[in-house]
Design an enzyme around this catalytic site. Structure first.
Site: not given
Length: 265
Positions: A204, A206
């Site tokens: 992902d 952040d």
């Protein structure tokens, strides 16, 4: 009692709970309590490899409560000298994106309540300017053409994710990746004179990088699960390409030093 030995260890991260086929399971007692799970030992690419799920076989241990000292000591007691540490990470920089596999070359420790050393007396100061083994790192980078080399991994205490301000601060300070388990694992491996390198899967971006609602647990777990076979293939190739650890500075740093703790094996 005598145990089977292993040359190499893989410490599995979030979602990475099994690796070896036809493995023998070895419970190991340590001066630091029980490790996250019994250590499995099998053969990969002609080498004896130990596998330990960092969080336990069913993710029992959150990142701040992982028995890091017991884990590394247990592996060293089986004869392990080289450790590969797959982990899930968030991206702090646009240099990386979800799905990238990165072998970082620097670490920033932002943890604060973990037992982070085996040193409890005496003067034993670990040289740690370069926290990852260059030899093992090169084998990981060479395992596939899309593996990225370099970058600083910021390790936060967890178990919560960062605020946007914290995330932006880590990026401004030069962080590339963010993680909750890379410290004190790397330093403990070095204290036990083992070569150690991380294999980071970006799951992902952040909170300070992305524009949405911020990173969530299921997002991380889902992307890691989708890349498990890819990571296992990379690890198998890397294990086959690992160099002889003899003479590596990850071990020789302690030559001539009166180490005040027990290094098994």
């Amino acid at each position: 009692m005598p145990m089977s030995t292993a040359e190499v260890a893989v410490i599995g991260g979030t979602g990475f709970y099994t690796f070896l086929d036809d493995a023998e399971e070895h419970p190991v007692e340590t001066p630091y309590g029980a490790p996250s799970a019994p250590v499995s030992v099998g053969t990969v690419a002609g080498r004896r490899v130990a596998f330990l799920p960092r969080h336990g076989p069913h993710h029992e241990h959150p990142p701040h409560a992982i028995p890091y000292r017991a884990n590394l000591w247990a592996l060293r007691s089986l004869g392990v000298r080289q450790v590969i540490a797959p982990c899930a990470v968030g991206g702090l920089s646009r240099e990386v994106a979800p799905g990238d596999v990165v072998v970082p070359d620097q670490l920033v420790d932002r943890t604060w309540r973990r037992a982070s050393t085996y040193v409890e007396s005496g003067a034993v100061h670990l040289p740690f300017a370069d926290p990852y083994c260059p030899r093992v790192s090169r084998a990981l980078v060479a395992a596939a053409p899309d593996v990225k080399a370099g970058g600083a991994m910021v390790v936060i205490e967890g178990p919560r994710f960062s605020t946007r301000a914290e995330s932006q601060q880590h990026t401004a300070a030069g962080g590339t990746l963010i993680n909750m388990t890379g410290a004190p694992e790397a330093a403990l491996a070095r204290e036990l004179r083992m070569c150690y390198a991380a294999l980071a899967l970006v799951t992902d971006m952040d909170a300070g990088v992305e524009q949405g609602s911020g990173v969530g647990q299921e997002e991380v777990f889902s992307l890691f699960r989708a890349n498990l076979d890819r990571l296992k293939d990379l690890l198998t190739t890397a294990v086959a390409g690992l160099p002889d650890p003899d003479g590596c500075t990850c071990s020789t740093w302690a030559d001539g030093i009166d180490v005040t703790y027990d290094i098994p094996g």
